[in-house]
Design a protein around this motif. Structure first.
Motif, PDB file in Angstrom:
ATOM      1  N   MET A 159       0.850  -1.193   0.000  1.00  0.00           N
ATOM      2  CA  MET A 159       0.000   0.000   0.000  1.00  0.00           C
ATOM      3  C   MET A 159       0.883   1.239   0.000  1.00  0.00           C
ATOM      4  SD  MET A 159      -2.990   1.101   2.689  1.00  0.00           S
ATOM      5  CE  MET A 159      -1.861   1.290   4.050  1.00  0.00           C
ATOM      6  N   PRO A 160       0.668   2.170  -0.929  1.00  0.00           N
ATOM      7  CA  PRO A 160       1.483   3.381  -0.976  1.00  0.00           C
ATOM      8  C   PRO A 160       1.095   4.344   0.130  1.00  0.00           C
ATOM      9  CG  PRO A 160      -0.251   3.486  -2.612  1.00  0.00           C
ATOM     10  CD  PRO A 160      -0.328   2.120  -1.998  1.00  0.00           C
ATOM     11  N   THR A 161       1.707   5.533   0.093  1.00  0.00           N
ATOM     12  CA  THR A 161       1.378   6.545   1.087  1.00  0.00           C
ATOM     13  C   THR A 161      -0.104   6.875   1.019  1.00  0.00           C
ATOM     14  OG1 THR A 161       3.575   7.493   0.936  1.00  0.00           O
ATOM     15  CG2 THR A 161       1.845   8.907   1.809  1.00  0.00           C
ATOM     16  N   LYS A 162      -0.755   6.871   2.176  1.00  0.00           N
ATOM     17  CA  LYS A 162      -2.177   7.214   2.240  1.00  0.00           C
ATOM     18  C   LYS A 162      -2.315   8.557   2.915  1.00  0.00           C
ATOM     19  CE  LYS A 162      -6.557   5.896   4.368  1.00  0.00           C
ATOM     20  NZ  LYS A 162      -7.366   6.257   3.224  1.00  0.00           N
ATOM     21  N   GLN A 163      -2.932   9.516   2.212  1.00  0.00           N
ATOM     22  CA  GLN A 163      -3.163  10.832   2.786  1.00  0.00           C
ATOM     23  C   GLN A 163      -4.351  10.749   3.725  1.00  0.00           C
ATOM     24  OE1 GLN A 163      -3.693  13.424  -0.546  1.00  0.00           O
ATOM     25  NE2 GLN A 163      -1.603  13.153  -1.287  1.00  0.00           N
ATOM     26  N   LEU A 164      -4.206  11.343   4.890  1.00  0.00           N
ATOM     27  CA  LEU A 164      -5.279  11.298   5.880  1.00  0.00           C
ATOM     28  C   LEU A 164      -6.165  12.533   5.799  1.00  0.00           C
ATOM     29  CD1 LEU A 164      -3.309   9.878   8.912  1.00  0.00           C
ATOM     30  CD2 LEU A 164      -4.384   8.690   7.016  1.00  0.00           C
ATOM     31  N   HIS A 165      -6.222  13.119   4.627  1.00  0.00           N
ATOM     32  CA  HIS A 165      -7.067  14.278   4.399  1.00  0.00           C
ATOM     33  C   HIS A 165      -7.352  14.319   2.912  1.00  0.00           C
ATOM     34  CE1 HIS A 165      -7.981  18.712   4.062  1.00  0.00           C
ATOM     35  NE2 HIS A 165      -8.731  18.343   5.067  1.00  0.00           N
ATOM     36  N   SER A 166      -8.565  14.618   2.534  1.00  0.00           N
ATOM     37  CA  SER A 166      -8.972  14.463   1.149  1.00  0.00           C
ATOM     38  C   SER A 166      -8.428  15.532   0.219  1.00  0.00           C
ATOM     39  CB  SER A 166     -10.509  14.463   1.068  1.00  0.00           C
ATOM     40  OG  SER A 166     -11.024  15.661   1.621  1.00  0.00           O
ATOM     41  N   GLU A 167      -8.065  16.719   0.728  1.00  0.00           N
ATOM     42  CA  GLU A 167      -7.614  17.791  -0.148  1.00  0.00           C
ATOM     43  C   GLU A 167      -6.115  17.997   0.010  1.00  0.00           C
ATOM     44  OE1 GLU A 167     -10.095  21.090   0.765  1.00  0.00           O
ATOM     45  OE2 GLU A 167     -11.927  20.106   0.110  1.00  0.00           O
ATOM     46  N   ARG A 168      -5.739  18.956   0.831  1.00  0.00           N
ATOM     47  CA  ARG A 168      -4.330  19.220   1.037  1.00  0.00           C
ATOM     48  C   ARG A 168      -3.840  18.398   2.215  1.00  0.00           C
ATOM     49  NH1 ARG A 168      -1.681  25.217   1.851  1.00  0.00           N
ATOM     50  NH2 ARG A 168       0.503  24.585   1.760  1.00  0.00           N
ATOM     51  N   PRO A 169      -2.986  17.385   1.982  1.00  0.00           N
ATOM     52  CA  PRO A 169      -2.611  16.485   3.071  1.00  0.00           C
ATOM     53  C   PRO A 169      -1.753  17.169   4.124  1.00  0.00           C
ATOM     54  CG  PRO A 169      -1.269  16.063   1.141  1.00  0.00           C
ATOM     55  CD  PRO A 169      -2.318  17.046   0.726  1.00  0.00           C
ATOM     56  N   LYS A 170      -2.090  16.945   5.388  1.00  0.00           N
ATOM     57  CA  LYS A 170      -1.276  17.447   6.485  1.00  0.00           C
ATOM     58  C   LYS A 170      -0.799  16.295   7.363  1.00  0.00           C
ATOM     59  CE  LYS A 170      -3.354  22.049   6.532  1.00  0.00           C
ATOM     60  NZ  LYS A 170      -4.075  23.080   7.304  1.00  0.00           N
ATOM     61  N   MET A 171      -1.369  15.099   7.122  1.00  0.00           N
ATOM     62  CA  MET A 171      -0.925  13.898   7.804  1.00  0.00           C
ATOM     63  C   MET A 171      -0.971  12.756   6.803  1.00  0.00           C
ATOM     64  SD  MET A 171      -2.685  14.264  11.567  1.00  0.00           S
ATOM     65  CE  MET A 171      -3.930  15.484  11.189  1.00  0.00           C
ATOM     66  N   ALA A 172       0.025  11.875   6.856  1.00  0.00           N
ATOM     67  CA  ALA A 172       0.071  10.784   5.891  1.00  0.00           C
ATOM     68  C   ALA A 172       0.635   9.532   6.531  1.00  0.00           C
ATOM     69  CB  ALA A 172       0.919  11.181   4.677  1.00  0.00           C
ATOM     70  N   TYR A 173       0.116   8.388   6.088  1.00  0.00           N
ATOM     71  CA  TYR A 173       0.568   7.079   6.560  1.00  0.00           C
ATOM     72  C   TYR A 173       1.154   6.349   5.360  1.00  0.00           C
ATOM     73  CZ  TYR A 173       0.101   2.250   8.286  1.00  0.00           C
ATOM     74  OH  TYR A 173       0.326   0.954   8.658  1.00  0.00           O
ATOM     75  N   SER A 174       2.387   5.884   5.482  1.00  0.00           N
ATOM     76  CA  SER A 174       3.062   5.179   4.390  1.00  0.00           C
ATOM     77  C   SER A 174       3.242   3.720   4.737  1.00  0.00           C
ATOM     78  CB  SER A 174       4.436   5.796   4.105  1.00  0.00           C
ATOM     79  OG  SER A 174       4.310   7.129   3.666  1.00  0.00           O
ATOM     80  N   CYS A 175       2.978   2.851   3.769  1.00  0.00           N
ATOM     81  CA  CYS A 175       3.180   1.423   3.969  1.00  0.00           C
ATOM     82  C   CYS A 175       3.592   0.794   2.644  1.00  0.00           C
ATOM     83  CB  CYS A 175       1.907   0.764   4.497  1.00  0.00           C
ATOM     84  SG  CYS A 175       2.070  -1.011   4.765  1.00  0.00           S
ATOM     85  N   TYR A 176       4.756   0.149   2.634  1.00  0.00           N
ATOM     86  CA  TYR A 176       5.237  -0.530   1.437  1.00  0.00           C
ATOM     87  C   TYR A 176       5.625  -1.961   1.808  1.00  0.00           C
ATOM     88  CZ  TYR A 176       5.599   4.214  -0.387  1.00  0.00           C
ATOM     89  OH  TYR A 176       5.316   5.506  -0.776  1.00  0.00           O
ATOM     90  N   HIS A 177       5.425  -2.881   0.877  1.00  0.00           N
ATOM     91  CA  HIS A 177       5.715  -4.289   1.115  1.00  0.00           C
ATOM     92  C   HIS A 177       6.931  -4.736   0.305  1.00  0.00           C
ATOM     93  CE1 HIS A 177       1.730  -4.475   2.973  1.00  0.00           C
ATOM     94  NE2 HIS A 177       1.251  -3.910   1.881  1.00  0.00           N
ATOM     95  N   THR A 178       7.821  -5.420   0.935  1.00  0.00           N
ATOM     96  CA  THR A 178       8.929  -6.192   0.336  1.00  0.00           C
ATOM     97  C   THR A 178       9.934  -5.388  -0.494  1.00  0.00           C
ATOM     98  OG1 THR A 178       7.698  -6.776  -1.687  1.00  0.00           O
ATOM     99  CG2 THR A 178       7.473  -8.250   0.236  1.00  0.00           C
ATOM    100  N   ARG A 179       9.536  -4.319  -1.144  1.00  0.00           N
ATOM    101  CA  ARG A 179      10.408  -3.664  -2.102  1.00  0.00           C
ATOM    102  C   ARG A 179      10.915  -2.324  -1.584  1.00  0.00           C
ATOM    103  NH1 ARG A 179       8.114  -1.238  -7.646  1.00  0.00           N
ATOM    104  NH2 ARG A 179      10.025  -0.365  -8.460  1.00  0.00           N
ATOM    105  N   ASN A 180      12.208  -2.057  -1.789  1.00  0.00           N
ATOM    106  CA  ASN A 180      12.771  -0.754  -1.424  1.00  0.00           C
ATOM    107  C   ASN A 180      12.208   0.335  -2.322  1.00  0.00           C
ATOM    108  OD1 ASN A 180      14.313  -2.232   0.319  1.00  0.00           O
ATOM    109  ND2 ASN A 180      16.264  -1.815  -0.661  1.00  0.00           N
ATOM    110  N   ARG A 181      12.010   1.514  -1.784  1.00  0.00           N
ATOM    111  CA  ARG A 181      11.562   2.671  -2.556  1.00  0.00           C
ATOM    112  C   ARG A 181      12.611   3.764  -2.437  1.00  0.00           C
ATOM    113  NH1 ARG A 181       6.012   2.073  -4.488  1.00  0.00           N
ATOM    114  NH2 ARG A 181       5.509  -0.060  -3.872  1.00  0.00           N
ATOM    115  N   GLU A 182      13.047   4.295  -3.574  1.00  0.00           N
ATOM    116  CA  GLU A 182      14.099   5.296  -3.576  1.00  0.00           C
ATOM    117  C   GLU A 182      13.606   6.535  -4.307  1.00  0.00           C
ATOM    118  OE1 GLU A 182      18.928   5.397  -4.368  1.00  0.00           O
ATOM    119  OE2 GLU A 182      17.696   3.845  -5.296  1.00  0.00           O
TER     120      GLU A 182
END
Length: 269
Positions: A1-24
């Motif tokens: 699951m990629p970064t999930k914005q916790l606000h529908s318009e301009r994000p001020k809080m975000a939750y990031s979740c990635y599986h198995t693969r490095n992200r650069e």
């Protein structure tokens, strides 16, 4: 699951979740970020200093900086983090309401700061994590309240941070040549380089050509290729190891540009 914005318009809080693969990647940081590493690790560099954030580490990333990052999932697990974006308008409103002001210049110049363990940090972040659920949306008023809470917690645990949070000055005009030599490997738009050197885009281009007698785009490619030649020839690096770090978007573009300049593929140097 990629970064999930916790606000529908301009994000001020975000939750990031990635599986198995490095992200650069790399990015320009326009707002201060208060973050918490839940699992996995994050390697971050401002081009001069590298810092690693491991599980249960808290970080503060200063606005108006260029950073490179590598997100590494835990072995047989995930990369998870929470980020709170402290935007300028929220901080201005807080400053006017509570009377906080910057009284000096913050001594540390690092783009990313590892914050000491603090129970208040963890309890705050754990109060945000439930909102990553797909069926829960943070209300605007609640979001503003949580941002104020984050600011108050930072000020209580690290009072000197007020000189970062409430410094609303934009970058002043600085030495362009020194800045470019330090940051040429960041793959960002010219307008970002212009802003960070305290110039309009037009003034940046004009000043740049007075110094280098070449356009910024052409100089950036030549400077990156020059550095690539040194790293491959003298340090034994491979093209795949360095092309992203030097600001090239893909390996094929780097190899083509390198061969076009030096007459030989990087793998044959």
């Amino acid at each position: 699951m990629p970064t999930k914005q916790l606000h529908s318009e301009r994000p001020k809080m975000a939750y990031s979740c990635y599986h198995t693969r490095n992200r650069e990647g790399e990015q320009f940081v326009p707002e201060h970020i208060f973050g918490y590493q839940i699992s996995g690790s994050m390697m971050m560099s401002d081009g001069q200093k590298e810092i690693v954030f491991n599980p249960d580490d808290f970080r503060f990333i200063r606005r108006n900086n260029l950073v490179k990052f590598l997100k590494i999932p835990a072995p047989n697990g995930d990369f998870k983090s929470v980020s709170v974006y402290l935007d300028q308008q929220t901080l201005r409103n807080f400053s006017m309401e509570y009377g906080f002001k910057a009284t000096g210049h913050y001594a540390g110049g690092d783009a990313a700061i590892k914050l000491p363990p603090q129970p208040l940090y963890k309890s705050f972040m754990e109060s945000i994590i439930p909102y990553q659920s797909a069926d829960i949306t943070i209300d605007d008023k609640l979001q503003d309240l949580k941002l104020r809470e984050a600011i108050l917690i930072l000020l209580q645990s690290k009072p000197e941070i007020k000189d970062i949070l409430f410094d609303f000055n934009e970058p002043g005009k600085i030495d362009l040549e020194g800045f470019m030599e330090k940051n040429f490997h960041f793959n960002v738009q010219l307008k970002r380089f212009a802003y960070l050197t305290g110039r309009s885009l037009a003034t940046f281009k004009r000043d740049f050509e007075k110094i280098y007698h070449i356009t910024p785009s052409r100089w950036l490619q030549q400077r990156r290729l020059q550095e690539a030649y040194y790293l491959i020839k003298e340090k034994g690096k491979s093209a795949s190891d360095i092309y992203i770090d030097l600001g090239f978007e893909d390996l094929s573009h780097f190899s083509y540009a390198f061969k076009n300049k030096y007459g030989v593929a990087p793998s044959r140097l």
